[in-house]
Design a protein around this motif. Structure first.
Motif, PDB file in Angstrom:
ATOM      1  N   PHE A   1       8.751 -16.745   3.926  1.00  0.00           N
ATOM      2  CA  PHE A   1       9.798 -15.716   3.832  1.00  0.00           C
ATOM      3  C   PHE A   1       9.561 -14.700   2.727  1.00  0.00           C
ATOM      4  N   ASN A   2       8.815 -15.131   1.690  1.00  0.00           N
ATOM      5  CA  ASN A   2       8.627 -14.242   0.538  1.00  0.00           C
ATOM      6  C   ASN A   2       7.193 -13.724   0.459  1.00  0.00           C
ATOM      7  N   SER A   3       6.538 -13.653   1.613  1.00  0.00           N
ATOM      8  CA  SER A   3       5.117 -13.313   1.629  1.00  0.00           C
ATOM      9  C   SER A   3       4.851 -11.855   1.249  1.00  0.00           C
ATOM     10  N   ILE A   4       3.957 -11.686   0.301  1.00  0.00           N
ATOM     11  CA  ILE A   4       3.496 -10.351  -0.081  1.00  0.00           C
ATOM     12  C   ILE A   4       2.360  -9.950   0.846  1.00  0.00           C
ATOM     13  N   MET A   5       1.585 -10.946   1.255  1.00  0.00           N
ATOM     14  CA  MET A   5       0.492 -10.700   2.197  1.00  0.00           C
ATOM     15  C   MET A   5       1.015 -10.031   3.473  1.00  0.00           C
ATOM     16  N   ALA A   6       2.194 -10.482   3.945  1.00  0.00           N
ATOM     17  CA  ALA A   6       2.759  -9.908   5.179  1.00  0.00           C
ATOM     18  C   ALA A   6       2.967  -8.403   5.026  1.00  0.00           C
ATOM     19  N   ILE A   7       3.356  -7.986   3.829  1.00  0.00           N
ATOM     20  CA  ILE A   7       3.590  -6.547   3.600  1.00  0.00           C
ATOM     21  C   ILE A   7       2.260  -5.808   3.570  1.00  0.00           C
ATOM     22  N   LEU A   8       1.280  -6.425   2.931  1.00  0.00           N
ATOM     23  CA  LEU A   8      -0.035  -5.780   2.841  1.00  0.00           C
ATOM     24  C   LEU A   8      -0.670  -5.649   4.226  1.00  0.00           C
ATOM     25  N   LEU A   9      -0.447  -6.678   5.065  1.00  0.00           N
ATOM     26  CA  LEU A   9      -1.045  -6.653   6.398  1.00  0.00           C
ATOM     27  C   LEU A   9      -0.403  -5.609   7.292  1.00  0.00           C
ATOM     28  N   GLU A  10       0.914  -5.411   7.104  1.00  0.00           N
ATOM     29  CA  GLU A  10       1.638  -4.452   7.956  1.00  0.00           C
ATOM     30  C   GLU A  10       2.310  -3.446   7.054  1.00  0.00           C
ATOM     31  N   ASN A  11       1.520  -2.699   6.310  1.00  0.00           N
ATOM     32  CA  ASN A  11       2.116  -1.932   5.219  1.00  0.00           C
ATOM     33  C   ASN A  11       2.969  -0.744   5.670  1.00  0.00           C
ATOM     34  N   ASP A  12       2.961  -0.461   6.961  1.00  0.00           N
ATOM     35  CA  ASP A  12       3.827   0.616   7.428  1.00  0.00           C
ATOM     36  C   ASP A  12       5.168   0.062   7.889  1.00  0.00           C
ATOM     37  N   HIS A  13       5.445  -1.216   7.649  1.00  0.00           N
ATOM     38  CA  HIS A  13       6.455  -1.914   8.412  1.00  0.00           C
ATOM     39  C   HIS A  13       6.846  -3.209   7.700  1.00  0.00           C
ATOM     40  N   PRO A  14       8.014  -3.340   7.095  1.00  0.00           N
ATOM     41  CA  PRO A  14       8.345  -4.626   6.450  1.00  0.00           C
ATOM     42  C   PRO A  14       8.546  -5.764   7.446  1.00  0.00           C
TER      43      PRO A  14
ATOM     44  N   ARG B   1       8.495  -0.040  -1.991  1.00  0.00           N
ATOM     45  CA  ARG B   1       8.759   1.311  -2.503  1.00  0.00           C
ATOM     46  C   ARG B   1       7.485   2.146  -2.408  1.00  0.00           C
ATOM     47  N   ASN B   2       6.374   1.501  -2.722  1.00  0.00           N
ATOM     48  CA  ASN B   2       5.080   2.169  -2.642  1.00  0.00           C
ATOM     49  C   ASN B   2       4.787   2.653  -1.228  1.00  0.00           C
ATOM     50  N   TYR B   3       5.238   1.881  -0.231  1.00  0.00           N
ATOM     51  CA  TYR B   3       4.992   2.241   1.168  1.00  0.00           C
ATOM     52  C   TYR B   3       6.129   3.058   1.776  1.00  0.00           C
ATOM     53  N   GLY B   4       7.076   3.495   0.937  1.00  0.00           N
ATOM     54  CA  GLY B   4       8.176   4.329   1.448  1.00  0.00           C
ATOM     55  C   GLY B   4       9.163   3.557   2.298  1.00  0.00           C
ATOM     56  N   ARG B   5       9.307   2.242   2.031  1.00  0.00           N
ATOM     57  CA  ARG B   5      10.193   1.415   2.853  1.00  0.00           C
ATOM     58  C   ARG B   5      11.431   0.914   2.110  1.00  0.00           C
ATOM     59  N   ILE B   6      11.697   1.516   0.947  1.00  0.00           N
ATOM     60  CA  ILE B   6      12.955   1.249   0.249  1.00  0.00           C
ATOM     61  C   ILE B   6      13.715   2.561   0.261  1.00  0.00           C
ATOM     62  N   TYR B   7      14.964   2.497   0.772  1.00  0.00           N
ATOM     63  CA  TYR B   7      15.671   3.726   1.077  1.00  0.00           C
ATOM     64  C   TYR B   7      16.783   4.041   0.072  1.00  0.00           C
ATOM     65  N   ASP B   8      16.704   3.405  -1.090  1.00  0.00           N
ATOM     66  CA  ASP B   8      17.660   3.663  -2.166  1.00  0.00           C
ATOM     67  C   ASP B   8      16.932   3.287  -3.456  1.00  0.00           C
ATOM     68  N   ASP B   9      17.653   3.264  -4.560  1.00  0.00           N
ATOM     69  CA  ASP B   9      17.021   2.853  -5.812  1.00  0.00           C
ATOM     70  C   ASP B   9      16.478   1.419  -5.668  1.00  0.00           C
ATOM     71  N   PRO B  10      15.206   1.170  -6.010  1.00  0.00           N
ATOM     72  CA  PRO B  10      14.626  -0.167  -5.801  1.00  0.00           C
ATOM     73  C   PRO B  10      15.351  -1.286  -6.553  1.00  0.00           C
ATOM     74  N   GLU B  11      15.663  -1.081  -7.829  1.00  0.00           N
ATOM     75  CA  GLU B  11      16.305  -2.150  -8.599  1.00  0.00           C
ATOM     76  C   GLU B  11      17.719  -2.432  -8.073  1.00  0.00           C
ATOM     77  N   LEU B  12      18.419  -1.381  -7.696  1.00  0.00           N
ATOM     78  CA  LEU B  12      19.758  -1.537  -7.115  1.00  0.00           C
ATOM     79  C   LEU B  12      19.663  -2.349  -5.807  1.00  0.00           C
ATOM     80  N   SER B  13      18.660  -2.046  -4.994  1.00  0.00           N
ATOM     81  CA  SER B  13      18.490  -2.725  -3.697  1.00  0.00           C
ATOM     82  C   SER B  13      18.177  -4.201  -3.906  1.00  0.00           C
ATOM     83  N   LEU B  14      17.290  -4.481  -4.878  1.00  0.00           N
ATOM     84  CA  LEU B  14      16.931  -5.869  -5.181  1.00  0.00           C
ATOM     85  C   LEU B  14      18.151  -6.630  -5.696  1.00  0.00           C
ATOM     86  N   ASP B  15      18.934  -5.989  -6.553  1.00  0.00           N
ATOM     87  CA  ASP B  15      20.111  -6.665  -7.107  1.00  0.00           C
ATOM     88  C   ASP B  15      21.124  -6.985  -6.004  1.00  0.00           C
TER      89      ASP B  15
END
Ligand code: GLN
Length: 329
Positions: A101-114, A180-194
């Motif tokens: 569920f917390n895979s970073i590899m998954a993001i790297l593999l499909e970096n246009d798409h979370p 955020r690097n891939y343009g897939r966070i649509y608000d402030d990143p820290e706010l979204s994570l919180d």
């Protein structure tokens, strides 16, 4: 063949599932979030909510545990309600990752798409989309009130869990900034994570989860409060997401075994939806290696099997004696 279910039969099968799984000692509490390691491992409860709003329960169904990843379901529904399912498909996706569920590899593999709002990356992206953008308190209010409407009851953050999770969520922080690097966070990143961390820290009971599941099963109408919570067209969308990735890398095994769309959380809860029939929930803290409750899985699998609830079965379930029974084919 038409399958007829009555309440007594459902009650009996719930009790049977409880008795069969109660003494199972397999699995281990999550410990990467310190609070979760300390929740009593023997807690165990099962609940079903029927279309008439009646709750059938057995065991510890009033204990408020960490909702964790089950919260990804209501937030995905809220995001789909606010933007439409197609936008969520485009901006987040609906694919299984086949990875933790917390895979970073998954993001790297499909970096246009979370990938999907039901893994950490997509769930943080979904939190970032919730309106009103940029306003932490108002976004949080929208998420929390939506969950309360789904359950028909009040819920609150478990402060100790929120602290515990905020102090240790380095991996989720990496996910957020990578997205955020891939343009897939649509608000402030820290706010979204919180927001994501806060929603995971909500306390919920198995009874509340069963009502949430039943609201999804009945096309967005809460069977207890009778309030219309979301558009009926979203039930097949959210259940498709759950069926695809609800148990992460064990999702195929789960679907093969039960035929039910369901979602687990590392707090030990599982919510399962039988569309048009009922909502189910089970809770027990010890998890398998993918982060899914061992006893809750076994109990729900037993119920699905005994009542032939799987969506791929050639039977139809009805749950009240008074419901119309179609003529036998
Ligand atoms: N809050 C947890 C996390 O982000 C949720 C994980 C889960 O329940 N699978 O790691």
């Amino acid at each position: 063949m038409i399958l007829k279910l009555d309440k007594q039969q459902i009650r009996t099968v719930l009790e049977e599932a409880y008795a069969r799984c109660k003494n199972d000692t397999q699995g281990k509490n999550a410990d990467y979030i310190p609070y979760l390691a300390g929740v009593p491992a023997t807690l165990f409860g099962i609940a079903a909510c029927l279309p008439d709003g009646e709750l059938l329960t057995v065991g510890d169904t009033d204990f408020a545990f960490g909702i964790e990843s089950v919260s990804k379901v209501p937030t995905a529904l809220l995001a789909m309600s606010q933007y439409g399912a197609d936008t969520i498909l485009r901006q987040i996706g609906a694919d299984a990752t086949g990875l933790p569920f917390n895979s970073i590899m998954a993001i790297l593999l499909e970096n246009d798409h979370p990938s999907t709002p039901l893994v950490n990356a997509g769930a943080i992206a979904a939190c970032s989309m919730i309106r009103p953008t940029g306003q932490s308190d108002a976004k949080w209010k929208a998420i929390k009130e939506f969950i309360e409407t789904l359950t028909g009851s009040r819920i609150a953050v478990i402060d100790e869990l929120y602290r515990s999770e905020s102090e240790t969520n380095f991996n989720n922080r990496s996910i957020t900034w990578l997205l955020r690097n891939y343009g897939r966070i649509y608000d402030d990143p820290e706010l979204s994570l919180d927001l994501y961390t806060r929603q995971c820290s909500l306390g919920i009971t198995a009874r509340q989860l069963a009502v949430m599941a039943a609201t999804i099963a009945s096309g967005g109408v809460n069977p207890v409060t009778h309030l219309k919570v979301f558009d009926a067209a979203l039930t097949p969308k959210i259940t498709a997401l759950m069926a695809t990735v609800g148990f992460y890398e064990h999702t195929g095994d789960w679907l093969f075994t039960t035929g039910l769309p369901a979602k687990s959380g590392v707090g030990g809860g599982i919510l399962a939806v039988v569309p048009g029939v009922m909502g189910l929930a089970a809770f027990a803290p010890p998890l398998d290696e993918a982060g899914n409750s061992v006893k809750a899985q076994k109990a729900l699998a037993h119920i699905a099997d005994r009542l032939s609830l799987g969506l791929f079965n050639t039977t139809h379930g009805i749950v009240t004696e008074t419901a119309a029974v179609p003529a036998e084919a």
